[in-house]
Design a protein around this motif. Structure first.
Motif, PDB file in Angstrom:
ATOM      1  N   VAL A 235       0.629  -1.437  -0.151  1.00  0.00           N
ATOM      2  CA  VAL A 235       0.089   0.171   0.074  1.00  0.00           C
ATOM      3  C   VAL A 235       0.771   1.353  -0.171  1.00  0.00           C
ATOM      4  CG1 VAL A 235      -1.793   1.322   1.175  1.00  0.00           C
ATOM      5  CG2 VAL A 235      -1.935  -1.242   1.296  1.00  0.00           C
ATOM      6  N   LYS A 236       0.554   2.086  -0.969  1.00  0.00           N
ATOM      7  CA  LYS A 236       1.243   3.393  -0.991  1.00  0.00           C
ATOM      8  C   LYS A 236       0.394   4.611  -0.960  1.00  0.00           C
ATOM      9  CE  LYS A 236       1.849   2.935  -5.850  1.00  0.00           C
ATOM     10  NZ  LYS A 236       2.961   2.785  -7.110  1.00  0.00           N
ATOM     11  N   VAL A 237      -0.797   4.444  -0.389  1.00  0.00           N
ATOM     12  CA  VAL A 237      -1.679   5.645  -0.301  1.00  0.00           C
ATOM     13  C   VAL A 237      -2.190   5.675   1.113  1.00  0.00           C
ATOM     14  CG1 VAL A 237      -4.118   6.268  -0.758  1.00  0.00           C
ATOM     15  CG2 VAL A 237      -2.932   4.742  -2.421  1.00  0.00           C
ATOM     16  N   LEU A 238      -2.380   6.807   1.454  1.00  0.00           N
ATOM     17  CA  LEU A 238      -2.653   7.253   2.878  1.00  0.00           C
ATOM     18  C   LEU A 238      -4.174   7.739   3.133  1.00  0.00           C
ATOM     19  CD1 LEU A 238       0.429   9.098   4.197  1.00  0.00           C
ATOM     20  CD2 LEU A 238       0.022   6.604   4.487  1.00  0.00           C
ATOM     21  N   TYR A 239      -4.672   7.494   4.295  1.00  0.00           N
ATOM     22  CA  TYR A 239      -6.349   7.844   4.440  1.00  0.00           C
ATOM     23  C   TYR A 239      -5.972   8.809   5.529  1.00  0.00           C
ATOM     24  CZ  TYR A 239     -10.898   7.747   6.294  1.00  0.00           C
ATOM     25  OH  TYR A 239     -12.146   8.405   6.756  1.00  0.00           O
ATOM     26  N   VAL A 240      -6.532  10.029   5.149  1.00  0.00           N
ATOM     27  CA  VAL A 240      -6.314  11.360   6.052  1.00  0.00           C
ATOM     28  C   VAL A 240      -7.794  11.734   6.392  1.00  0.00           C
ATOM     29  CG1 VAL A 240      -5.347  13.495   6.484  1.00  0.00           C
ATOM     30  CG2 VAL A 240      -3.986  12.032   4.863  1.00  0.00           C
ATOM     31  N   GLY A 262       7.877  16.410  -4.136  1.00  0.00           N
ATOM     32  CA  GLY A 262       7.670  15.681  -4.965  1.00  0.00           C
ATOM     33  C   GLY A 262       7.259  14.181  -4.994  1.00  0.00           C
ATOM     34  N   VAL A 263       6.964  13.839  -3.507  1.00  0.00           N
ATOM     35  CA  VAL A 263       6.496  12.443  -3.428  1.00  0.00           C
ATOM     36  C   VAL A 263       5.255  12.041  -3.741  1.00  0.00           C
ATOM     37  CG1 VAL A 263       8.443  12.182  -2.004  1.00  0.00           C
ATOM     38  CG2 VAL A 263       6.473  12.973  -0.958  1.00  0.00           C
ATOM     39  N   VAL A 264       4.419  13.160  -3.539  1.00  0.00           N
ATOM     40  CA  VAL A 264       2.949  12.785  -3.707  1.00  0.00           C
ATOM     41  C   VAL A 264       2.504  12.870  -5.201  1.00  0.00           C
ATOM     42  CG1 VAL A 264       0.639  13.881  -3.060  1.00  0.00           C
ATOM     43  CG2 VAL A 264       2.337  13.970  -1.481  1.00  0.00           C
ATOM     44  N   GLU A 265       1.883  11.828  -5.700  1.00  0.00           N
ATOM     45  CA  GLU A 265       1.370  11.639  -6.811  1.00  0.00           C
ATOM     46  C   GLU A 265      -0.051  12.385  -7.018  1.00  0.00           C
ATOM     47  OE1 GLU A 265      -0.364   8.097  -9.869  1.00  0.00           O
ATOM     48  OE2 GLU A 265       0.298   7.729  -8.069  1.00  0.00           O
ATOM     49  N   ARG A 266      -0.896  12.194  -6.258  1.00  0.00           N
ATOM     50  CA  ARG A 266      -2.249  12.995  -6.395  1.00  0.00           C
ATOM     51  C   ARG A 266      -3.020  12.798  -4.960  1.00  0.00           C
ATOM     52  NH1 ARG A 266      -6.402   9.153  -7.472  1.00  0.00           N
ATOM     53  NH2 ARG A 266      -5.474   7.043  -8.012  1.00  0.00           N
ATOM     54  N   VAL A 267      -3.844  13.852  -4.888  1.00  0.00           N
ATOM     55  CA  VAL A 267      -4.911  13.817  -3.626  1.00  0.00           C
ATOM     56  C   VAL A 267      -6.244  13.837  -4.065  1.00  0.00           C
ATOM     57  CG1 VAL A 267      -5.338  15.111  -1.371  1.00  0.00           C
ATOM     58  CG2 VAL A 267      -3.177  15.217  -2.350  1.00  0.00           C
ATOM     59  N   LYS A 268      -7.086  12.921  -3.407  1.00  0.00           N
ATOM     60  CA  LYS A 268      -8.543  13.006  -3.584  1.00  0.00           C
ATOM     61  C   LYS A 268      -9.233  13.388  -2.245  1.00  0.00           C
ATOM     62  CE  LYS A 268     -12.366  12.310  -5.611  1.00  0.00           C
ATOM     63  NZ  LYS A 268     -12.955  13.388  -6.641  1.00  0.00           N
ATOM     64  N   LYS A 269      -9.723  14.520  -2.093  1.00  0.00           N
ATOM     65  CA  LYS A 269     -10.563  14.978  -0.754  1.00  0.00           C
ATOM     66  C   LYS A 269     -12.009  14.850  -1.139  1.00  0.00           C
ATOM     67  CE  LYS A 269     -10.712  18.645   2.532  1.00  0.00           C
ATOM     68  NZ  LYS A 269     -12.033  19.228   2.482  1.00  0.00           N
ATOM     69  N   PHE A 278       0.970   8.175  -3.102  1.00  0.00           N
ATOM     70  CA  PHE A 278       2.264   8.413  -3.236  1.00  0.00           C
ATOM     71  C   PHE A 278       2.930   7.758  -4.339  1.00  0.00           C
ATOM     72  CE2 PHE A 278       1.352   9.890   0.947  1.00  0.00           C
ATOM     73  CZ  PHE A 278       2.403  10.797   1.209  1.00  0.00           C
ATOM     74  N   PHE A 279       3.994   8.253  -4.983  1.00  0.00           N
ATOM     75  CA  PHE A 279       4.480   7.364  -5.979  1.00  0.00           C
ATOM     76  C   PHE A 279       5.529   6.127  -5.343  1.00  0.00           C
ATOM     77  CE2 PHE A 279       4.629  11.814  -7.924  1.00  0.00           C
ATOM     78  CZ  PHE A 279       4.055  11.482  -9.058  1.00  0.00           C
ATOM     79  N   HIS A 280       5.842   6.195  -4.296  1.00  0.00           N
ATOM     80  CA  HIS A 280       6.566   4.989  -3.705  1.00  0.00           C
ATOM     81  C   HIS A 280       6.197   4.590  -2.188  1.00  0.00           C
ATOM     82  CE1 HIS A 280       9.536   5.459  -6.954  1.00  0.00           C
ATOM     83  NE2 HIS A 280       9.351   6.499  -6.747  1.00  0.00           N
ATOM     84  N   ARG A 281       6.010   3.421  -1.725  1.00  0.00           N
ATOM     85  CA  ARG A 281       5.478   3.277  -0.527  1.00  0.00           C
ATOM     86  C   ARG A 281       6.398   3.680   0.723  1.00  0.00           C
ATOM     87  NH1 ARG A 281       2.944  -0.076   2.822  1.00  0.00           N
ATOM     88  NH2 ARG A 281       3.951  -0.986   4.660  1.00  0.00           N
ATOM     89  N   GLU A 282       7.722   3.503   0.585  1.00  0.00           N
ATOM     90  CA  GLU A 282       8.527   4.277   1.442  1.00  0.00           C
ATOM     91  C   GLU A 282       8.237   5.609   1.885  1.00  0.00           C
ATOM     92  OE1 GLU A 282      11.097   3.814  -2.077  1.00  0.00           O
ATOM     93  OE2 GLU A 282       9.542   2.527  -1.254  1.00  0.00           O
ATOM     94  N   ASP A 283       7.852   6.566   0.885  1.00  0.00           N
ATOM     95  CA  ASP A 283       7.471   7.652   1.181  1.00  0.00           C
ATOM     96  C   ASP A 283       6.278   7.985   1.804  1.00  0.00           C
ATOM     97  OD1 ASP A 283       9.901   8.702  -0.062  1.00  0.00           O
ATOM     98  OD2 ASP A 283       9.131   8.533  -1.965  1.00  0.00           O
ATOM     99  N   ALA A 284       5.399   6.860   1.605  1.00  0.00           N
ATOM    100  CA  ALA A 284       4.013   7.034   2.143  1.00  0.00           C
ATOM    101  C   ALA A 284       4.191   6.728   3.713  1.00  0.00           C
ATOM    102  CB  ALA A 284       3.035   5.970   1.640  1.00  0.00           C
ATOM    103  N   VAL A 285       4.903   5.628   3.899  1.00  0.00           N
ATOM    104  CA  VAL A 285       5.126   5.413   5.331  1.00  0.00           C
ATOM    105  C   VAL A 285       5.769   6.222   6.170  1.00  0.00           C
ATOM    106  CG1 VAL A 285       6.277   3.530   6.998  1.00  0.00           C
ATOM    107  CG2 VAL A 285       5.054   2.820   4.928  1.00  0.00           C
TER     108      VAL A 285
END
Length: 495
Positions: A235-240, A262-269, A278-285
């Motif tokens: 998973v490389k998506v965060l729920y906020v 530059g690590v965020v690909e897109r946001v859906k609010k 995120f483009f990469h999981r490690e950045d999401a974590v």
């Protein structure tokens, strides 16, 4: 062999009208060394198995099995489920007539075996033309408490629940979308066990207990969706959640990009929650660790990994509770222009219980008719006393949802326009008058429909998606996801 085990097996001669059927179960017990006991409407095979030492397997080791042929029993089921691993216990639900009730619970000795059973046996053709469904089974330890005064804090609710119920572990309260000093009018109460939650539910029946002088609503909440570790590792998506209504997608993207540009690909609010891709999981974590608890536009946000839907088994158990929310799988509607699906909002799961059985996706609510025989007794009933599984449309779910929150019924206002080819296109605007002080009290989807029924259903789904994303009710929208996917009569428009 235990006498009670023999009795359970011998009873099967009556169940399946033949002494050889009882003999088949006796042979199974002799071969495996497992005992079999029938009590309280279920027949238990094993639990524990022969030679077992130590405590029972932990949570996550049990699977739910639905759509079992009513004349199928342990001598046929056990060999099938042994393919996935060692069975600790198999509980087959039984009718008074002697037939099984169409479902069972199988507990394995490890979580890995349970996951394997789901993988290889969900939608398995157990008899010609008969497919069973298999999904994870979890004891529900959480209650939904509605109609709570919005000025009550978490500590006050926790103390009140502890006064009248036992085994309270925690209370989950979400702040109001527009006024963070208030709650949303509901809370989730976590108990130490399913039994404690069941006893608390009985104790809190409306009319018998009125905290703060209010009649509260009490129901089973959804157990949290369980996703295997292997899937979560990808998973490389965060729920906020707990965002301000006014906070924009650009603002969220900028905040999450601060620790590493530059690590965020897109946001859906949507409303006061969002998904950050995120483009990469490690950045999401890393972002989850840094951003959880941070303030954006004055609101302290909560950040977790989004839980994806297992599309191979996207139906879920509905037993002693409501259907449960999924995560990143957004409801989609066909886009006639490009043939793709457009995300509309909050995650939803394809899940529904039909006559005590569980239906694999795509789910369809049974719409059968039955004759009214002379002399049959008909009893007046309120629709609000029914279970959610009795409703098959988002329009009815929205009405039910408003009632449970002590709001006025939703009002629908119909609008129309004409397409370039002269076709009349329709859309409904929904007004929830009880929250008129909120700028989002009007809800209107961004798609037009060609029929009144479709426009109203779409508007109800859209409204539910925006009202209370954390609450389990919004997952009811998924009841009609397959129906919408089959249609091509909704056209996007710009507002």
């Amino acid at each position: 062999m235990h006498e009670e085990s023999k009795a359970a097996a011998n009873g099967c001669g009556k169940i399946r009208s033949g002494a050889q059927n009882g003999a088949a179960l006796l042979a199974l017990m002799e071969k495996t060394g497992y005992s079999m006991v029938q009590q309280n409407g279920q027949r238990k095979f094993g639990g524990p198995p022969p030679g077992w030492e130590g405590p029972p397997p932990p949570r996550g080791c049990e699977v739910f099995v639905g759509k079992i042929p009513r004349d199928m029993y342990e001598d046929e089921l056990v060999p099938v489920f042994e393919r996935a691993g060692k069975i600790y216990e198999l509980r087959l639900m039984m009718e008074f007539s002697g037939e099984n009730r169409g479902y069972a619970f199988v507990m394995y000795t490890t979580k890995e075996e349970a996951q394997l059973a789901i993988k290889i046996l969900n939608n398995y053709e157990i008899r010609p033309g008969k497919f069973i469904g298999v999904c994870v089974s979890l004891d529900n330890c959480r209650l939904f408490i509605g109609a709570i005064p919005k000025d009550k804090k978490k500590e006050e609710i926790l103390n009140e629940m502890k006064k009248v119920t036992e085994g309270v572990v925690d209370v989950i309260v979400y702040p109001n979308a527009t006024d963070k000093t208030k709650n949303r009018g509901f809370a989730f109460v976590e108990y130490e066990s399913h039994r404690a939650a069941a006893m608390a539910r009985r104790r809190l029946i409306p009319g018998t207990f009125q905290p703060w002088g209010h009649t509260i609503q009490v129901d089973w909440a959804d157990p949290e969706k369980v996703v295997d570790e292997e899937t979560m590792q990808r998973v490389k998506v965060l729920y906020v959640r707990n965002l301000m209504i006014s906070t924009t997608e650009d603002k969220i993207k900028a905040e999450f990009n601060k620790f590493k540009p530059g690590v965020v690909e897109r946001v859906k609010k949507l409303r006061d929650y969002a998904f950050v891709h995120f483009f990469h999981r490690e950045d999401a974590v890393a972002a989850m660790s840094i951003m959880n608890g941070k303030c954006i536009d004055g609101a302290s946000i909560e950040v977790t990994l989004a839980k994806p839907v297992n599309k191979e088994s996207s139906w879920k158990q509905h037993f002693n509770g409501q259907i449960s929310p999924s995560s990143e799988n957004l409801l989609g509607f066909p886009n006639k222009e490009d043939g793709t699906q457009k995300s509309l909002g909050k995650p939803a799961s394809l899940s529904v219980r039909l006559n005590g059985q569980h239906s694999p996706s795509p789910p369809e609510v049974e719409r059968s008719t039955y004759p009214i025989f002379p002399g049959i007794k008909l009893t007046p009933i309120s629709m609000y006393s029914l279970k959610l599984s009795h409703f098959s449309s988002a329009v009815m779910h929205l009405d039910y949802f408003c009632h449970k929150n002590s709001w006025a019924p939703p009002e629908y206002c119909l609008y129309s326009t004409t397409s370039q080819d002269g076709k009349i296109l329709l859309v409904y605007k929904v007004l929830i008058s009880s929250i008129a002080d909120d700028s989002q009290s009007y809800f209107m989807p961004e798609k037009l429909c060609t029929t009144v029924e479709d426009a109203k259903e779409l508007a109800a789904q859209f409204t539910l998606l925006h009202l209370a994303p954390e609450q389990a009710y919004i997952t009811l929208l998924s009841l009609n996801a397959a129906w919408w996917d089959s249609k091509a009569n909704c056209t996007p428009y710009l507002v």
